[in-house]
Enzyme design. Structure first.
Site, PDB file in Angstrom:
ATOM      1  CG  ASP A  11      -2.019  -0.956   0.932  1.00 50.86           C
ATOM      2  OD1 ASP A  11      -2.349  -1.371   0.135  1.00 50.86           O
ATOM      3  OD2 ASP A  11      -2.532  -1.772   1.941  1.00 50.86           O
ATOM      4  CE  LYS A  34      -4.661  -6.188   0.039  1.00 47.25           C
ATOM      5  NZ  LYS A  34      -4.895  -4.881  -0.748  1.00 47.25           N
ATOM      6  CG  ASP A  61      -7.124  -5.738  -3.115  1.00 45.74           C
ATOM      7  OD1 ASP A  61      -8.517  -6.321  -3.773  1.00 45.74           O
ATOM      8  OD2 ASP A  61      -6.869  -5.335  -1.909  1.00 45.74           O
ATOM      9  CG  LEU A  62      -6.961  -3.591  -9.854  1.00 50.17           C
ATOM     10  CD1 LEU A  62      -6.654  -3.686 -11.411  1.00 50.17           C
ATOM     11  CD2 LEU A  62      -5.970  -2.386  -9.103  1.00 50.17           C
ATOM     12  CE  LYS A  63     -11.435  -4.738  -1.782  1.00 48.77           C
ATOM     13  NZ  LYS A  63      -9.915  -4.695  -1.630  1.00 48.77           N
ATOM     14  CG  LEU A  64     -12.251  -5.251 -12.389  1.00 46.54           C
ATOM     15  CD1 LEU A  64     -11.152  -5.330 -11.926  1.00 46.54           C
ATOM     16  CD2 LEU A  64     -11.712  -6.173 -13.491  1.00 46.54           C
ATOM     17  CG  HIS A  65     -19.128  -4.028  -8.528  1.00 48.25           C
ATOM     18  ND1 HIS A  65     -19.726  -3.738  -7.544  1.00 48.25           N
ATOM     19  CD2 HIS A  65     -20.816  -4.909  -9.578  1.00 48.25           C
ATOM     20  CE1 HIS A  65     -21.000  -3.946  -7.227  1.00 48.25           C
ATOM     21  NE2 HIS A  65     -21.508  -4.891  -8.951  1.00 48.25           N
ATOM     22  CG  ASP A  66     -18.549  -1.456 -15.718  1.00 49.37           C
ATOM     23  OD1 ASP A  66     -19.579  -1.456 -15.734  1.00 49.37           O
ATOM     24  OD2 ASP A  66     -17.664  -0.771 -15.540  1.00 49.37           O
ATOM     25  CB  ILE A  67     -21.882  -3.990 -17.835  1.00 48.24           C
ATOM     26  CG1 ILE A  67     -21.265  -3.975 -18.357  1.00 48.24           C
ATOM     27  CG2 ILE A  67     -23.442  -3.263 -16.958  1.00 48.24           C
ATOM     28  CD1 ILE A  67     -21.877  -3.082 -19.774  1.00 48.24           C
ATOM     29  N   PRO A  68     -21.193  -7.205 -16.870  1.00 49.73           N
ATOM     30  CG  PRO A  68     -22.713  -8.528 -17.009  1.00 49.73           C
ATOM     31  CD  PRO A  68     -23.081  -7.704 -16.545  1.00 49.73           C
ATOM     32  CG  ASN A  69     -19.186  -6.605 -23.376  1.00 52.06           C
ATOM     33  OD1 ASN A  69     -19.143  -7.643 -23.855  1.00 52.06           O
ATOM     34  ND2 ASN A  69     -19.039  -5.999 -23.901  1.00 52.06           N
ATOM     35  CB  THR A  70     -17.138  -3.716 -18.549  1.00 53.86           C
ATOM     36  OG1 THR A  70     -18.362  -2.808 -19.594  1.00 53.86           O
ATOM     37  CG2 THR A  70     -16.390  -2.508 -18.029  1.00 53.86           C
ATOM     38  CB  THR A 117     -13.836  -7.026   6.492  1.00 52.93           C
ATOM     39  OG1 THR A 117     -12.566  -6.052   5.925  1.00 52.93           O
ATOM     40  CG2 THR A 117     -13.211  -8.336   6.359  1.00 52.93           C
ATOM     41  NE  ARG A 209      -2.526  -0.793   7.927  1.00 56.77           N
ATOM     42  CZ  ARG A 209      -4.416  -0.440   8.226  1.00 56.77           C
ATOM     43  NH1 ARG A 209      -4.583   1.159   8.579  1.00 56.77           N
ATOM     44  NH2 ARG A 209      -4.832  -1.331   8.445  1.00 56.77           N
TER      45      ARG A 209
HETATM   46  O1  C5P Z   1      -2.526  -2.733   6.985  1.00 57.13           O
HETATM   47  P1  C5P Z   1      -3.114  -3.818   6.947  1.00 57.13           P
HETATM   48  O2  C5P Z   1      -2.552  -5.177   7.295  1.00 57.13           O
HETATM   49  O3  C5P Z   1      -4.561  -4.021   7.377  1.00 57.13           O
HETATM   50  O4  C5P Z   1      -3.522  -4.519   5.116  1.00 57.13           O
HETATM   51  C1  C5P Z   1      -4.787  -4.667   4.797  1.00 57.13           C
HETATM   52  C2  C5P Z   1      -4.830  -4.803   2.364  1.00 57.13           C
HETATM   53  O5  C5P Z   1      -5.534  -5.699   2.644  1.00 57.13           O
HETATM   54  C3  C5P Z   1      -5.023  -3.258   2.929  1.00 57.13           C
HETATM   55  O6  C5P Z   1      -4.580  -3.574   1.580  1.00 57.13           O
HETATM   56  C4  C5P Z   1      -6.901  -3.461   2.745  1.00 57.13           C
HETATM   57  O7  C5P Z   1      -6.643  -2.701   1.699  1.00 57.13           O
HETATM   58  C5  C5P Z   1      -6.399  -4.715   1.919  1.00 57.13           C
HETATM   59  N1  C5P Z   1      -7.965  -5.697   2.763  1.00 57.13           N
HETATM   60  C6  C5P Z   1      -8.789  -5.871   4.155  1.00 57.13           C
HETATM   61  N2  C5P Z   1     -10.153  -5.883   4.178  1.00 57.13           N
HETATM   62  C7  C5P Z   1     -10.355  -6.614   3.113  1.00 57.13           C
HETATM   63  C8  C5P Z   1      -9.799  -6.416   1.848  1.00 57.13           C
HETATM   64  C9  C5P Z   1      -8.953  -5.921   1.759  1.00 57.13           C
HETATM   65  O8  C5P Z   1      -8.007  -5.065   4.659  1.00 57.13           O
HETATM   66  N3  C5P Z   1     -12.038  -6.639   3.480  1.00 57.13           N
END
Ligand code: C5P
Length: 232
Positions: A11, A34, A61-70, A117, A209
């Site tokens: 990050d 990641k 970790d880009l978490k895509l969310h759009d219409i299926p074709n895209t 979360t 972190r």
């Molecule tokens: O620094 P830390 O260990 O909290 O980082 C956790 C990583 O996991 C971050 O990149 C955060 O965006 C990601 N993440 C998360 N909880 C999720 C999904 C992803 O903490 N449910």
């Protein structure tokens, strides 16, 4: 399926910070890293090829969310980058997830985010108008993810047992919110140590972190890795 390496969340806001961080690791040590939205949007695909050229495995970790074709077309592009794992939001639906799978192909692991979360049950009921418990919603999304043919989900280590029970034993559970014993929780609320996560059935752990902000990241990384593999 699991990896002996904890996944390190890079990050960071730019290339230079990533390079400076990786210099603290021994040359030739193969890591699993990641890349999240911040780093990818700052550096683009170049950060993926750079990290791959160093021999590291990559969870994009880009978490895509759009219409299926895209989503299908975008996944085809991400597959060409050669990433080992990537993800979508299960809220996009079964059709979108199946399209993501077609686009990404068989080259790596494709997982879905159920409920973030950071979402509380109260927020879910109010903002999304989902009138069940948070656990039920997580379980439901995990089942839909399995139905779409994806490999697993991102979840809290506290949810692993419920998810595997309601899908299948080899459904991949990747768990952030991991903290070594005695460390600062940051903004994570429900945390587990690496060995607790392994005992709970996690297949992959993501740690940010505690490693990235440590004075000696490699030493903390090794301690986390040892704890993660303690029972095998
Ligand atoms: O620094 P830390 O260990 O909290 O980082 C956790 C990583 O996991 C971050 O990149 C955060 O965006 C990601 N993440 C998360 N909880 C999720 C999904 C992803 O903490 N449910």
């Amino acid at each position: 399926m699991f990896d002996t390496r904890p996944i390190i969340a890079l990050d960071f806001p730019d290339f230079d910070s990533v390079k400076a961080f990786l210099e603290k690791f021994p040359e030739g040590e193969s890591l699993y890293v990641k890349i999240g939205m911040e780093l990818y949007y700052a550096c683009g695909a170049e950060i993926v090829s750079f990290l791959k050229s160093m021999g590291h495995s990559i969870f994009l970790d880009l978490k895509l969310h759009d219409i299926p074709n895209t989503v299908e077309s975008a996944m085809r592009v991400l597959a060409k980058l050669g990433v080992d794992m990537t993800n979508v939001h299960a809220a996009g639906g079964v059709e979108m997830m199946a399209a993501a799978k077609r686009g990404f192909g068989q080259q790596g692991i494709l997982i879905a985010v159920t409920q973030l979360t950071s979402t509380s049950q109260e927020q879910m009921q109010d903002n999304q108008n989902i009138q069940t418990s948070l656990a039920d919603s997580v379980k439901h999304y995990a089942q839909k993810t399995a139905e779409a043919g994806l490999d697993g989900v991102v979840c809290s280590a506290h949810e692993v047992a419920l998810i595997k029970e309601s899908t299948m034993a080899d459904f991949v559970c990747l768990t952030p919110g991991i903290r070594p014993n005695g460390s600062n929780k940051g903004d994570q609320k429900r945390v587990m140590t690496p060995s607790q996560a392994r005992a709970a059935g996690s297949n992959f752990i993501v740690v940010g972190r505690p490693i990235t902000q440590a004075p000696d990241p490699y030493q903390v990384y090794q301690a986390i890795k040892t704890d993660w593999n303690a029972s095998i």
